[in-house]
Enzyme design. Sequence first.
Site, mmCIF file in Angstrom:
data_model
loop_
_atom_site.group_PDB
_atom_site.id
_atom_site.type_symbol
_atom_site.label_atom_id
_atom_site.label_comp_id
_atom_site.label_asym_id
_atom_site.label_seq_id
_atom_site.Cartn_x
_atom_site.Cartn_y
_atom_site.Cartn_z
ATOM 1 N N ASP A 156 60.475 41.775 24.975
ATOM 2 C CA ASP A 156 61.763 41.222 25.644
ATOM 3 C C ASP A 156 62.530 40.389 24.548
ATOM 4 O OD1 ASP A 156 63.288 40.640 27.656
ATOM 5 O OD2 ASP A 156 62.353 38.433 28.024
ATOM 6 N N ASN A 205 50.655 38.053 21.016
ATOM 7 C CA ASN A 205 51.219 37.257 22.453
ATOM 8 C C ASN A 205 51.192 38.528 23.411
ATOM 9 O OD1 ASN A 205 53.164 35.653 23.680
ATOM 10 N ND2 ASN A 205 54.238 37.674 23.979
ATOM 11 N N GLU A 206 50.586 38.011 24.471
ATOM 12 C CA GLU A 206 50.443 38.627 25.725
ATOM 13 C C GLU A 206 49.942 40.313 25.710
ATOM 14 O OE1 GLU A 206 54.126 38.487 28.138
ATOM 15 O OE2 GLU A 206 53.658 36.446 28.539
ATOM 16 N N ASN A 236 50.841 31.838 28.779
ATOM 17 C CA ASN A 236 52.161 31.949 29.186
ATOM 18 C C ASN A 236 52.114 32.025 30.670
ATOM 19 O OD1 ASN A 236 52.656 31.881 26.454
ATOM 20 N ND2 ASN A 236 53.109 34.298 26.613
ATOM 21 N N TYR A 261 54.103 31.813 34.423
ATOM 22 C CA TYR A 261 55.430 31.726 35.107
ATOM 23 C C TYR A 261 55.243 31.468 36.613
ATOM 24 C CZ TYR A 261 57.415 32.970 30.771
ATOM 25 O OH TYR A 261 58.094 32.954 29.422
ATOM 26 N N TYR A 317 58.207 34.341 37.791
ATOM 27 C CA TYR A 317 57.579 35.847 38.241
ATOM 28 C C TYR A 317 56.739 35.802 39.351
ATOM 29 C CZ TYR A 317 59.801 37.056 33.685
ATOM 30 O OH TYR A 317 60.951 37.218 32.832
ATOM 31 N N GLU A 370 54.063 29.258 27.266
ATOM 32 C CA GLU A 370 55.483 29.482 27.513
ATOM 33 C C GLU A 370 55.446 29.389 29.079
ATOM 34 O OE1 GLU A 370 56.651 33.728 27.534
ATOM 35 O OE2 GLU A 370 56.191 34.036 25.341
ATOM 36 N N TRP A 426 59.606 28.265 27.624
ATOM 37 C CA TRP A 426 60.087 29.318 27.185
ATOM 38 C C TRP A 426 61.534 29.271 27.804
ATOM 39 C CZ3 TRP A 426 58.915 32.390 23.782
ATOM 40 C CH2 TRP A 426 59.593 33.884 23.735
ATOM 41 N N LYS A 436 66.510 32.033 29.880
ATOM 42 C CA LYS A 436 65.370 30.773 29.967
ATOM 43 C C LYS A 436 65.597 29.448 29.160
ATOM 44 C CE LYS A 436 61.929 33.836 32.400
ATOM 45 N NZ LYS A 436 62.607 34.957 31.870
HETATM 46 C C1 BDP Z 1 56.820 36.625 28.265
HETATM 47 C C2 BDP Z 1 57.099 37.067 26.782
HETATM 48 C C3 BDP Z 1 58.474 36.762 26.373
HETATM 49 C C4 BDP Z 1 59.390 36.901 27.492
HETATM 50 C C5 BDP Z 1 59.175 36.036 28.738
HETATM 51 C C6 BDP Z 1 60.062 36.380 29.785
HETATM 52 O O1 BDP Z 1 56.034 36.452 26.090
HETATM 53 O O2 BDP Z 1 58.774 37.402 25.161
HETATM 54 O O3 BDP Z 1 60.811 36.718 27.189
HETATM 55 O O4 BDP Z 1 57.945 36.423 29.139
HETATM 56 O O5 BDP Z 1 59.883 37.276 30.617
HETATM 57 O O6 BDP Z 1 56.283 37.923 29.192
HETATM 58 O O7 BDP Z 1 61.104 35.495 29.694
#
Ligand code: BDP
Length: 604
Positions: A173, A412-413, A469, A471, A475, A506, A551, A570
């Site tokens: 992303d 990462n992820e 990470n 959300y 999300y 994040e 993030w 973000k």
């Molecule tokens: C995570 C990723 C990051 C994305 C973020 C997002 O590590 O690179 O920019 O989410 O969705 O999945 O904002």
Amino acid sequence: MLYPVMNLSRTTLEFSGIWKFRCISEMEVDKSQTKAWQNDYELLAVPAAYNDQKVEERIRDHYGYVLYQREITVPSALTSERLVLRFGSVTHHAIVYLNGYELGVHKGGFLPFEFEICEEELRESNILTVAVDNRVDYSTLPVGGNAPGGIFSGMFPSAVDIGHKERNYPNFDFFNYAGIMRPVVLYTTPEQYINDITVTYKVNGTKALLTVETDYIGDDDIIVTVMDESKSVSGKGEGIRAEIEIEHVHLWEPLHAYLYDVVVSAGKDSYSLPVGIRTVKVDGTSFLINNKPFYFKGYGKHEDSEFRGRGLDQVINVKDIALMKWQGANSFRTSHYPYSEEMMRLCDREGIVVIDEVPGVGVNLNFGSAKGKEPVDTFKVLKTHEHHNQVICDLIERDKNYACVVMWSVGNESDTATFPDSACEYYGPLINLARECDPQKRPVTLVGLMGSDYKTEKALLLADVVCLNRYYGWYLYGGELDLAKKALELEMQYWETTGKPVMFTEYGADTMIGVTSAVPVMFSEEYQVAYYEANHEILDKYSFFIGEQVWNFSDFQTEQGFNRVDGNKKGLFTRERRPKQAAHYFKDRWHKIPDFYAKENDRD
Ligand code: BDP
């Protein structure tokens, strides 16, 4: 790998400025294109990404090779020295030609590489041509897909019906900026030269015992002198493995940097390496810097700015650190690739703590396109392992001496939960490799993805710190912060049972500056604040929770898509570094949270 410096024994010439540039349509480079160009080129600046310097889509969204060219002249006073042509980074793949002769190639867009040049190869005026390939695929890091992805990939007419288009499909992303991103430097050394210096140390009370290992290509005696910031000598030693005791050591501390100069002299060469002395280790659920429990306050970032894209921008780097300090932050992660050496050197001087990440991003085939389908065992399909090994070794080789680096992140992820055993097979050796390569034996982490069942995670537990990470409230349970809090609480209760230190690398919510609402709704500035407040209500309760990195530091450019409005929003700051309401919220919060013993102290 030493950073190129100018001193009494070494000279540097930097080739920043305007270069000739060509987009080429062929996928391979034709050698005739490395001859001097008289026409059919345009001009653009180096170092910087090429994508946003012009106005045409063919440049912004170019796929494959571009060529850069310029003339370079090496002053005759320098040609009796050893000459090295060094690139800070070229994204993602480079072939370098001097006067039509191929000096070499380099894979990977975020680390330096160099070539020695012989005097015989040089003319009065030399044609330097660099071919740069921006293609990402299943063998590169970051990873690129090979077909249009997204949640509509299973719909009709399908990609097969409408025909395949040659373009990049980044599995990450952030915008796939490319070009000569960091400085191109020609540096000299004497014929017998210091190739590398590695500094390790033990701190015992007020004393430090330094071991300075010098890789010297020559047979002279090696003298090592350690100078403090007032340029007084703190200690001396000699040999390829010099041991030096420093009495009353002045430690490097987060936000209170202190750098010694480790000056190595051998024959005609000398090199002065700035070195901060601090210890770092994980103890139980604490992350200790200088034996005190540290709390990470900061961000995931990007190298990203208007016009330059991911190209080196020292003004932005200085400004960003000023904003971090204004906010009371102490750290960031180099999400999702190694940042410039210039930024690392600055963090060392400014006392900013860094989690240093390799470009292991997109190693995940279960995002989006896999929805509703059988998940794919990423680790059995991708061909990234060899390159992943390489970038871990090269990053640690480059950054091993920086005091600011307190932990390595090997990725990462990835979806490490759906196929936990494959994930361990893939990441276990990489985590061990990082531990082996690092002379200072810093902790190692692997950043975890939200989505699959965290209780099945195995690979994350191989790391020294569990970095997540998450959300909740974006999300997942977006607009439903009451549910988000419950879900987060449940997850935290699980991690508490693992006995690991846990931090967020994040968490965040897309926010359009200027969109405000009395009722906090998604995308408004108020919602971003409410989102963070809700998360903190839960996170602040847990003493094994050792840090919060939001993030993102600032808004940044991404590929186009229906969930991105001129990029990812973000940021606590906009792309131009204007603070959103949440920036002020964190300024207030972080100045109240101490850098050390955060969980022991009463915050009010
Ligand atoms: C995570 C990723 C990051 C994305 C973020 C997002 O590590 O690179 O920019 O989410 O969705 O999945 O904002």
